[in-house]
Design a protein around this motif. Structure first.
Motif, PDB file in Angstrom:
ATOM      1  N   GLU A   1      43.532  44.402  45.232  1.00  0.00           N
ATOM      2  CA  GLU A   1      42.910  45.517  44.520  1.00  0.00           C
ATOM      3  C   GLU A   1      43.710  45.860  43.263  1.00  0.00           C
TER       4      GLU A   1
ATOM      5  N   ALA B   1      42.899  43.337  40.517  1.00  0.00           N
ATOM      6  CA  ALA B   1      41.589  43.557  39.902  1.00  0.00           C
ATOM      7  C   ALA B   1      41.596  44.784  38.996  1.00  0.00           C
TER       8      ALA B   1
ATOM      9  N   PRO C   1      40.467  43.798  35.074  1.00  0.00           N
ATOM     10  CA  PRO C   1      39.101  43.957  35.591  1.00  0.00           C
ATOM     11  C   PRO C   1      38.116  42.904  35.109  1.00  0.00           C
TER      12      PRO C   1
ATOM     13  N   VAL D   1      40.932  36.486  39.168  1.00  0.00           N
ATOM     14  CA  VAL D   1      41.411  37.605  39.989  1.00  0.00           C
ATOM     15  C   VAL D   1      40.301  38.083  40.908  1.00  0.00           C
ATOM     16  N   HIS D   2      39.087  38.151  40.399  1.00  0.00           N
ATOM     17  CA  HIS D   2      37.971  38.613  41.240  1.00  0.00           C
ATOM     18  C   HIS D   2      37.639  37.603  42.335  1.00  0.00           C
TER      19      HIS D   2
ATOM     20  N   ARG E   1      40.074  38.576  44.961  1.00  0.00           N
ATOM     21  CA  ARG E   1      39.669  39.846  45.598  1.00  0.00           C
ATOM     22  C   ARG E   1      38.498  39.623  46.546  1.00  0.00           C
TER      23      ARG E   1
ATOM     24  N   SER F   1      33.193  41.821  43.713  1.00  0.00           N
ATOM     25  CA  SER F   1      33.999  40.830  42.984  1.00  0.00           C
ATOM     26  C   SER F   1      33.304  39.467  42.901  1.00  0.00           C
TER      27      SER F   1
END
Length: 409
Positions: free
Chosen positions: A362, A365, A369, A374-375, A378, A405
């Motif tokens: 979290e 992310a 964002p 990264v997503h 996640r 995500s």
């Protein structure tokens, strides 16, 4: 035969609860002469007496037509009275089709009307949290409600047809609950104060619950010595001994969480310490009606803190904290970037530390964002968490996070 079905559920051979709708769609099941049980997500208890139809709870807006069809196959008598065990929407939306020719009298606790007013005030929020909880992205929270005709504060006795409904107010899952006892059938109607899983009094997305008061209500119900209990979620229970056992053991289980939490709160412990210290009673862990399939003990502890301790958790950094995004950005900078946090999340996941993996994923992310990589991490972390959780509350929140995500990966 319904008694055989209920016995199998009691012995843990099959599940029927607020999570497992074992007989959903089977129509009204006759329990005794003039007494029926309509199983669904929001059970309905039906009565035919002296040419009148009575309902205890009336299910959800999504099953109104089916309820009407099934009840009419069981009885053609006009609906004269309905009782709301509380104001949750899976209990209060089935009256309208029965009122085409005449208006029924609806009975409920006085706080039900206040709940309906709050639902209108927070309509958007309730849509969002229930979309997440039930993975229903098109769900829209209702704006119009069938208001009670007769309300009461502490207790009320209603004579309807040839039956007596002894109503009393209780706090537990809600502040507007009604319990009914029908002496002619030695029948206990607990509403959602018994749902065949651990009590739903920690729900992380919903308003205040009342665990200590719920304990008192369970013991009060046990003292009625009913022979039949028909919950508003889950299977019937037959026999006074089984009913007392289920209610009193649930009270014992819940009271232990209350006592442990209050002992630590009174000793000055922080919320974090309490959450990771309080444990449910091990000797009741195998009970089929005390599985943490919907809510769970950790969430109940947090709700007790909210009720008795306010929102400050004892950590001074959380009194006036930096934003989550600012903290994540700072930690990512120290770690060598958001991708480093994501890698650390995957390592924690591989090491079996799913809680730490969730925190790190979290943070990554929030720090980056728009980073698809990264997503992806996640999404992997929270989809894994969803698969390994037992409670619907945790499963639904983690599933929703993973889906968020996945769309951005």
């Amino acid at each position: 035969m319904i008694e055989e079905y209920a016995d199998r559920v009691w012995r843990g051979e099959m599940a029927d609860s607020i999570v497992d709708n074992g007989m959903d769609g089977k129509g009204v099941q006759t329990i005794a002469g003039g007494l029926g049980w309509w199983p669904g997500f929001g059970n309905v208890i039906t009565f035919e007496t002296e040419g009148e139809l009575l309902l205890f709870d009336t299910s959800s807006p999504f099953s109104t037509a089916k309820l009407y069809e099934d009840v009419r196959a069981w009885s053609s008598a006009p609906l004269t009275s309905a009782f709301f065990s509380h104001g949750h929407i899976d209990h209060v939306f089935g009256v309208a089709p029965f009122e085409q020719d005449r208006r029924a009298t609806v009975y409920a606790h006085e706080a039900v009307a206040e709940r309906f007013a709050r639902y209108v005030l927070t309509n958007g929020y309730n849509s969002v949290i229930n979309q997440r909880q039930f993975q229903a992205p098109n769900l829209r929270w209702p704006m119009d409600y069938r208001q009670p005709d007769v309300s009461y504060r502490d207790a009320l006795t209603v004579r309807a047809g040839g039956l007596t409904f002894e109503l009393f107010h209780a706090k537990g899952e809600t502040d507007d609950a009604t319990v009914a006892y029908v002496p002619e059938h030695r029948l206990l109607l607990p509403g959602d104060l018994f749902i065949w899983v651990t009590p739903n009094c920690g729900n992380p997305q919903k308003v205040q619950r009342y665990p200590r008061e719920w304990v008192h209500a369970l013991r009060r119900m046990a003292a009625l010595d009913a022979e039949i209990m028909l919950p508003s979620h889950g299977a019937p229970i037959f026999g006074a001994a089984r009913i007392r056992t289920a209610l009193l053991e649930t009270a014992e289980w819940l009271e232990s969480l209350v006592t442990q939490t209050l002992d630590l709160l009174n000793a000055g412990a922080r919320l974090d310490e309490i959450v990771h210290t309080v444990k449910p009673l091990e000797h009741l862990a195998d009970r089929p009606y005390l599985r943490a399939r919907y809510d769970e003990p950790e969430f109940i502890v947090r709700n007790l803190w909210r009720l008795y301790g306010g929102w400050y958790d004892g950590n001074p950094a959380n009194l006036k904290p930096a934003s989550d995004a600012a903290i994540a950005s700072a930690v990512a900078g120290l770690a060598g970037g958001a991708s480093a946090l994501a890698d650390a999340a995957l390592k924690a996941l591989a090491d079996g530390d799913e809680r730490l993996a969730g925190n790190l994923a979290e943070m990554a992310a929030l720090a980056a964002p728009d980073d698809a990589g990264v997503h992806r991490v996640r999404a992997e972390v929270f989809s894994t968490r969803a698969r390994t959780e037992q409670s619907l509350m945790a499963q639904s929140i983690y599933t929703w996070a993973a889906a968020e995500s996945a769309k951005r990966a």
